[in-house]
Design an enzyme around this catalytic site. Structure first.
Site, PDB file in Angstrom:
ATOM      1  N   ASP A   1       3.216   9.515  -1.357  1.00  0.00           N
ATOM      2  CA  ASP A   1       1.941   8.610  -0.967  1.00  0.00           C
ATOM      3  C   ASP A   1       1.881   7.445  -1.545  1.00  0.00           C
ATOM      4  OD1 ASP A   1      -0.119   8.132   0.802  1.00  0.00           O
ATOM      5  OD2 ASP A   1      -0.931  10.297   0.829  1.00  0.00           O
TER       6      ASP A   1
ATOM      7  N   HIS B   1       0.785  -1.180   0.021  1.00  0.00           N
ATOM      8  CA  HIS B   1      -0.135  -0.188  -0.139  1.00  0.00           C
ATOM      9  C   HIS B   1       0.977   1.468   0.062  1.00  0.00           C
ATOM     10  CE1 HIS B   1      -4.010  -1.996   0.761  1.00  0.00           C
ATOM     11  NE2 HIS B   1      -3.364  -2.819   1.188  1.00  0.00           N
TER      12      HIS B   1
HETATM   13  P1  ADQ Z   1      -3.210   6.239   4.670  1.00  0.00           P
HETATM   14  O1  ADQ Z   1      -1.887   6.585   4.504  1.00  0.00           O
HETATM   15  O2  ADQ Z   1      -4.105   6.171   5.838  1.00  0.00           O
HETATM   16  O3  ADQ Z   1      -3.256   4.752   3.610  1.00  0.00           O
HETATM   17  P2  ADQ Z   1      -5.057   7.543   2.552  1.00  0.00           P
HETATM   18  O4  ADQ Z   1      -4.920   6.762   1.394  1.00  0.00           O
HETATM   19  O5  ADQ Z   1      -5.105   9.023   2.262  1.00  0.00           O
HETATM   20  O6  ADQ Z   1      -3.780   7.438   3.220  1.00  0.00           O
HETATM   21  O7  ADQ Z   1      -6.329   7.098   3.318  1.00  0.00           O
HETATM   22  C1  ADQ Z   1      -6.755   7.796   4.521  1.00  0.00           C
HETATM   23  C2  ADQ Z   1      -8.054   7.404   4.708  1.00  0.00           C
HETATM   24  O8  ADQ Z   1      -8.366   7.929   6.193  1.00  0.00           O
HETATM   25  C3  ADQ Z   1      -9.100   8.002   4.102  1.00  0.00           C
HETATM   26  O9  ADQ Z   1     -10.268   6.846   3.621  1.00  0.00           O
HETATM   27  C4  ADQ Z   1      -9.765   9.137   4.770  1.00  0.00           C
HETATM   28  O10 ADQ Z   1     -11.184   9.289   4.415  1.00  0.00           O
HETATM   29  C5  ADQ Z   1      -9.570   8.580   6.298  1.00  0.00           C
HETATM   30  N1  ADQ Z   1      -9.007   9.639   7.152  1.00  0.00           N
HETATM   31  C6  ADQ Z   1      -8.240  10.505   6.992  1.00  0.00           C
HETATM   32  N2  ADQ Z   1      -8.211  11.601   8.062  1.00  0.00           N
HETATM   33  C7  ADQ Z   1      -9.471  11.196   8.610  1.00  0.00           C
HETATM   34  C8  ADQ Z   1     -10.229  11.956   9.687  1.00  0.00           C
HETATM   35  N3  ADQ Z   1      -9.824  12.944  10.479  1.00  0.00           N
HETATM   36  N4  ADQ Z   1     -11.526  11.503   9.872  1.00  0.00           N
HETATM   37  C9  ADQ Z   1     -12.024  10.447   9.323  1.00  0.00           C
HETATM   38  N5  ADQ Z   1     -11.463   9.568   8.390  1.00  0.00           N
HETATM   39  C10 ADQ Z   1     -10.125  10.084   8.007  1.00  0.00           C
HETATM   40  C11 ADQ Z   1      -2.318   4.007   3.039  1.00  0.00           C
HETATM   41  C12 ADQ Z   1      -1.320   4.321   2.116  1.00  0.00           C
HETATM   42  C13 ADQ Z   1      -1.681   5.329   0.899  1.00  0.00           C
HETATM   43  C14 ADQ Z   1      -2.804   4.300   0.137  1.00  0.00           C
HETATM   44  C15 ADQ Z   1      -3.750   3.706   1.245  1.00  0.00           C
HETATM   45  C16 ADQ Z   1      -4.585   2.372   0.664  1.00  0.00           C
HETATM   46  O11 ADQ Z   1      -0.355   5.403   2.915  1.00  0.00           O
HETATM   47  O12 ADQ Z   1      -0.848   5.839   0.268  1.00  0.00           O
HETATM   48  O13 ADQ Z   1      -3.704   5.201  -0.498  1.00  0.00           O
HETATM   49  O14 ADQ Z   1      -3.143   2.926   2.324  1.00  0.00           O
HETATM   50  O15 ADQ Z   1      -3.809   1.596  -0.029  1.00  0.00           O
END
Ligand code: ADQ
Length: 527
Positions: A415, A191
């Site tokens: 990311d 991921h």
């Molecule tokens: P993350 O590093 O967690 O995931 P991201 O893909 O942006 O990063 O996902 C974050 C998730 O958390 C989103 O679904 C978002 O809605 C949720 N989120 C963030 N802040 C929030 C808040 N304050 N309240 C509620 N929800 C919140 C890892 C990798 C990424 C990759 C994903 C999936 O680091 O690059 O995209 O896995 O593979």
């Protein structure tokens, strides 16, 4: 209860209709294993609502497994227990998915999760060389925890299961299972980014770690750049050959491919047209939506008393997300474009993450100090330039926030994909959409080409992007949004999972009948 926004369309069968063996494919079980399972309903001071979507991993995989008969997801239960070794597996169901979990001991947690995963692997994979801390004792614990996962999994597995391992926490797990006789089809999805060779070699045993990845029948990455890095490392470190689809070496072969993760766009789709009636009650009327509605007045308050333009950032509080650099860009924007003071406000929502790791605590202090300074220097009695919410929100409220925002500012330094960018796009009103500003260093930028792409390391570039977004004519916003939305619809969480599982089932090379040679084994630190 399945909430309105959690309902998903019936899934395509893996392999798709008309494929040979599709009926047999339906009978195979899919076993997913990841470090963490999705947690229980949210409680506590930093969490708003019953359930959060925190962690892109959880959101995507739960969506992928919903409705699949006999699906099973195995992982750590998120707790440290003094009796972790003897603890039995706990089984429960969540959103139609069977979950089996087990605890780790405090020592395992420290060395494996806080140590090797978060302080060695995470910065290496994201190319933060200066943040890498390597303690061989932590690496030994990381290896020992792979054995724990193998101990838990082996009794659950049937020979024709498809096993899908997730993320950097469990890179050596496939090899450990092979050493213990498991021959079933096994895939791995990363991921995070996969870094260039020079960065990979910062790991204590780069070759052994790469060979462990090669042990999987299918290995998947978000975007082509990460696959290229992996293939280059395999060619250089152990002389693998690459034909554009498979890596081969010493009689072994592996499918290595790109599977861009997405979201379920329906779950984020605005319920009503037009920002003006966004505060009207939704008609499905369930509890989760009422929580959102009750808080919508607060979203409006975030803008201040006048109808100010809203610029929004939503992230896990992680140094890879580039929040301090983004705040510098916001400061620069308001200093260089004073006509926007009082007419716009930046809202940063940061969900608590890995707070026990010193780098994360330091990151939080840095963010809070910066925004305090900027608000102190630029704010006015009737205008606070930066509003900061350190908490997690449940999905309906997050969707409303996205929808209310004129600008979605998604500027991670690095990311794997970044699901926030896709959620922001899916939440917009197509008639009056906001503008997505996205780092070109996020995996998502390789798909979402119609965002305003910026360099997150250059505050002037991001500040320029903000001004362009706020001044963008409606027709251009609509045109960009329509194209972004097409990509988000084509590249969903469901398509991601189906694509990976189909390759694992139908395209993975069959394993030779002998059991894999033992690997190098764990390091036993002596100093
Ligand atoms: P993350 O590093 O967690 O995931 P991201 O893909 O942006 O990063 O996902 C974050 C998730 O958390 C989103 O679904 C978002 O809605 C949720 N989120 C963030 N802040 C929030 C808040 N304050 N309240 C509620 N929800 C919140 C890892 C990798 C990424 C990759 C994903 C999936 O680091 O690059 O995209 O896995 O593979």
């Amino acid at each position: 209860m399945i909430r309105g926004d959690d309902r998903v369309a019936p899934r395509r069968e893996p392999g798709g209709a008309g494929r040979p063996g599709a009926a047999a494919a339906r009978r195979r079980r899919l076993i997913v294993v990841s470090n963490r399972l999705p947690g229980p309903p949210a409680t506590g001071p930093h969490l708003v609502g019953r359930e959060t979507t925190v962690g892109g991993l959880a959101a995507a995989i739960l969506g992928a497994l919903q409705g699949r008969p006999d699906s099973l997801w195995v992982g750590w239960n998120g707790r440290a227990s003094a009796h972790a070794r003897g603890a039995s597996l706990a089984h429960h169901r969540r959103q139609g998915v069977d979950l089996a979990s087990f605890p780790l001991s405090a020592t395992e947690l420290e060395g494996y999760y806080h140590g090797f995963c978060n302080q060695t692997l995470w910065p290496v994979l994201h190319c933060f060389q200066g943040r890498v801390r390597t303690r061989l004792r932590d690496e030994a614990t990381y290896d020992a925890v792979q054995e724990r996962f193998a101990d838990v999994l082996l009794p659950l597995l049937r020979p024709d299961d498809l096993l899908w391992v997730h993320d950097y926490h469990l890179i050596p797990l496939g090899r450990r299972l092979r050493e213990r006789g498991w021959r079933g089809r096994t895939g791995f999805f990363l991921h995070t980014p996969f870094p260039p060779l020079e960065m990979w070699e910062v790991l204590p045993r780069p070759r052994a770690m790469l060979e462990a990845l090669f042990e999987y029948d299918v290995v998947g990455f978000h975007v082509p750049g990460f696959l290229d890095n992996y293939v280059y490392c395999a060619r250089r470190l152990f002389g693998a050959e690459w034909d554009g689809r498979r890596l081969r070496q010493a009689g072994r072969s592996q499918v290595a491919a790109v599977y861009p993760v997405g979201i379920d766009p329906e779950a984020w789709r605005p319920r009503r047209e037009g920002k003006a009636d966004a505060d009207a009650a939704d008609d499905d009327g369930d509890h989760a939506t009422r929580v959102g509605d009750a808080s919508l007045a607060n979203i409006r308050l975030l803008r201040g008393l006048q109808d100010r333009r809203l610029i929004l950032g939503v992230d896990r509080l992680d140094y890879t997300k580039g929040i301090p650099q983004r705040l510098q860009a916001i400061e620069r924007f308001f200093r260089r474009r004073p006509e926007w003071r009082r007419r716009a406000v930046y809202v940063q929502v940061a969900s608590p993450s890995r707070a026990q790791v010193p780098e994360y605590a330091e990151q939080r202090r840095r963010i809070e100090a910066t925004l305090g300074r900027v608000n102190g220097e630029l704010g006015e009695p009737d205008w606070t330039p930066i509003r900061y919410l350190y908490r997690a929100y449940e999905r309906p409220l997050l969707a409303r926030l996205y929808r209310e925002a004129d600008v979605g500012l998604v500027t991670p330094l690095r990311d794997g994909m970044n699901l926030v960018a896709k959620e922001y796009v899916a939440s917009q009103d197509p008639a009056d959409p906001g503008v997505l500003i996205l780092s070109h260093t996020a995996g998502a930028a390789q798909q979402l080409r119609d965002a305003l792409l910026v360099n997150p390391f250059v505050p002037a570039d991001v500040a320029e992007g903000i001004a362009t977004a706020l001044e963008m004519p409606l027709a251009e916003r609509q045109r960009r949004h329509a194209r972004l939305m097409r990509t988000v619809r084509e590249s969903t969480a469901e398509a991601w999972a189906d694509g990976f599982v189909a390759d694992l089932e139908h395209d993975a090379p069959l394993r030779p009948l002998h059991v894999a040679e033992p690997g190098l084994g764990p390091i036993t630190p002596s100093l």
